[in-house]
Write a protein that holds these residues in place. Structure first.
Motif, PDB file in Angstrom:
ATOM      1  N   MET A 148       1.109  -0.881  -0.050  1.00 33.87           N
ATOM      2  CA  MET A 148       0.039  -0.131   0.385  1.00 33.87           C
ATOM      3  C   MET A 148       1.116   1.455  -0.152  1.00 33.87           C
ATOM      4  O   MET A 148       2.048   0.932   0.834  1.00 33.87           O
ATOM      5  CB  MET A 148      -0.786   0.355   0.947  1.00 33.87           C
ATOM      6  N   THR A 149       0.653   1.589  -0.883  1.00 32.00           N
ATOM      7  CA  THR A 149       1.447   3.627  -0.624  1.00 32.00           C
ATOM      8  C   THR A 149       0.858   4.352   0.245  1.00 32.00           C
ATOM      9  O   THR A 149      -0.806   4.532   0.246  1.00 32.00           O
ATOM     10  CB  THR A 149       0.610   4.667  -1.935  1.00 32.00           C
ATOM     11  N   THR A 150       1.574   4.678   0.928  1.00 34.27           N
ATOM     12  CA  THR A 150       0.954   5.566   2.364  1.00 34.27           C
ATOM     13  C   THR A 150       1.974   7.239   2.345  1.00 34.27           C
ATOM     14  O   THR A 150       2.619   7.315   1.045  1.00 34.27           O
ATOM     15  CB  THR A 150       1.915   4.488   3.572  1.00 34.27           C
ATOM     16  N   HIS A 151       1.490   8.130   3.248  1.00 29.30           N
ATOM     17  CA  HIS A 151       1.957   9.422   2.729  1.00 29.30           C
ATOM     18  C   HIS A 151       2.716   9.774   4.291  1.00 29.30           C
ATOM     19  O   HIS A 151       1.835  10.266   5.314  1.00 29.30           O
ATOM     20  CB  HIS A 151       0.939   9.912   1.710  1.00 29.30           C
ATOM     21  N   PRO A 152       3.466   9.102   4.639  1.00 28.48           N
ATOM     22  CA  PRO A 152       3.817   9.703   6.199  1.00 28.48           C
ATOM     23  C   PRO A 152       3.934  11.288   5.933  1.00 28.48           C
ATOM     24  O   PRO A 152       4.233  11.673   5.353  1.00 28.48           O
ATOM     25  CB  PRO A 152       5.524   9.087   6.702  1.00 28.48           C
ATOM     26  N   LEU A 153       3.723  12.016   7.854  1.00 28.95           N
ATOM     27  CA  LEU A 153       4.564  13.511   7.492  1.00 28.95           C
ATOM     28  C   LEU A 153       5.615  13.907   7.726  1.00 28.95           C
ATOM     29  O   LEU A 153       6.752  12.556   8.146  1.00 28.95           O
ATOM     30  CB  LEU A 153       3.768  13.477   9.014  1.00 28.95           C
ATOM     31  N   THR A 154       6.283  14.877   6.690  1.00 25.96           N
ATOM     32  CA  THR A 154       7.485  15.232   6.907  1.00 25.96           C
ATOM     33  C   THR A 154       7.358  16.340   7.136  1.00 25.96           C
ATOM     34  O   THR A 154       8.748  16.728   7.415  1.00 25.96           O
ATOM     35  CB  THR A 154       8.355  15.064   5.316  1.00 25.96           C
ATOM     36  N   ASN A 155       6.856  17.189   7.537  1.00 24.33           N
ATOM     37  CA  ASN A 155       6.322  18.700   8.159  1.00 24.33           C
ATOM     38  C   ASN A 155       5.846  19.070   8.677  1.00 24.33           C
ATOM     39  O   ASN A 155       4.211  18.886   8.695  1.00 24.33           O
ATOM     40  CB  ASN A 155       6.476  20.063   6.776  1.00 24.33           C
TER      41      ASN A 155
END
Length: 293
Positions: A194-201
């Protein structure tokens, strides 16, 4: 004879000037409405921290719902899909693109009134423009409740399935990646990737959380019509999307209790009454009514 000719030409000239003046006033009036909508957008833009971190209501609600490290929303949250569609309608209303039809002499309820396209000017956001195009081209018009269901794909009518906006969470997450808020990763879940989008900012999310907290704590005004419409919409729609709790979780117990008490004060408001007050955004209250009916 010369005198009669002069009077006739003078009359024609005055009529021509009157027609030109009326046309100019009409252009000015229509231009004024466009300018007002444009100014509204510019004011919203000025309230943002910067051009790179200006977020739409949909992006803010999704950001509140995303797990920072994992980069996805809770699997148990079945409210966020319809909540994000409600955010789109309110965002378009705040930008002067949509409004409810006139209530008429026999005042219709918010949920019985149709959504009307006020302006089809592009917003610069692909999802918003896609939703706006559907609403503009649909005749006869639909109600707020119907549009939330149609845009979510929750319809039994196969002829209306084309209204569904697909992959909304993924597309919003990609917007946040482009704005430097999230990043993109692949995670393996035994049976599938699954493509995920962790917080970077984290600073942008912290500012968002602080904005929500302050609106019901330090900056509480005890009157929804004195609150910024965008903040009020964010609180109500985040609750409808079942992500508002995430903004208050870091608070101390006493602040948490006070904040949630004031949130419940907002949730107990009657949309029909609030929408009838001066300067109220009727479509926003119609969306709230659709989620609380």
């Amino acid at each position: 004879m010369t005198s009669l000719t002069q009077r006739t030409s003078g009359l024609v000239q005055r009529r021509t000037e009157a027609i030109r003046s009326a046309a100019a006033d009409k252009d000015k009036e229509s231009g004024g409405e466009e300018d007002e909508a444009r100014r509204g957008e510019e004011e919203e833009d000025d309230k943002g921290d910067s051009k790179e971190t200006r977020l739409t209501l949909m992006e803010e609600v999704l950001l509140l719902g995303l797990k920072d490290r994992e980069g996805y929303t809770s699997f148990w949250n079945d409210c966020i899909s319809s909540g994000l569609r409600g955010c789109m309608l309110v965002e378009l209303a705040l930008r002067g693109r949509l409004q409810l039809e006139a209530c008429g002499v026999r005042r219709k309820s918010l949920l019985a009134r149709k959504v009307i396209c006020k302006s089809d000017a592009p917003t610069g956001d692909v999802l918003l423009d896609e939703a706006l195009k559907h609403i503009k081209e649909t005749q006869p018009p639909e109600t707020v409740q119907s549009w939330i269901e149609l845009l979510s794909g929750e319809t039994w009518n196969p002829l209306k399935l084309h209204y569904q906006l697909r992959n909304v969470r993924e597309r919003l997450a990609k917007n946040l990646v482009e704005k430097g808020v999230l990043t993109t990763e692949k995670q393996n879940f035994l049976l599938f990737d699954m493509t995920t989008h962790p917080l970077t900012n984290s600073s942008i999310k912290q500012r968002l959380i602080k904005k929500v907290q302050d609106s019901v704590l330090e900056k509480w005004v005890n009157d929804p019509h004195r609150m910024d419409k965008r903040i009020l919409a964010l609180i109500l729609l985040a609750h409808s999307s079942d992500v508002l709790e995430n903004a208050f979780a870091p608070l101390q117990d006493d602040q948490y209790d006070l904040g949630m008490k004031r949130v419940h004060t907002l949730l107990e408001l009657e949309p029909e009454k609030e929408s009838a007050k001066p300067n109220a955004n009727e479509l926003m209250w119609a969306v709230v009514a659709a989620f609380t009916k």
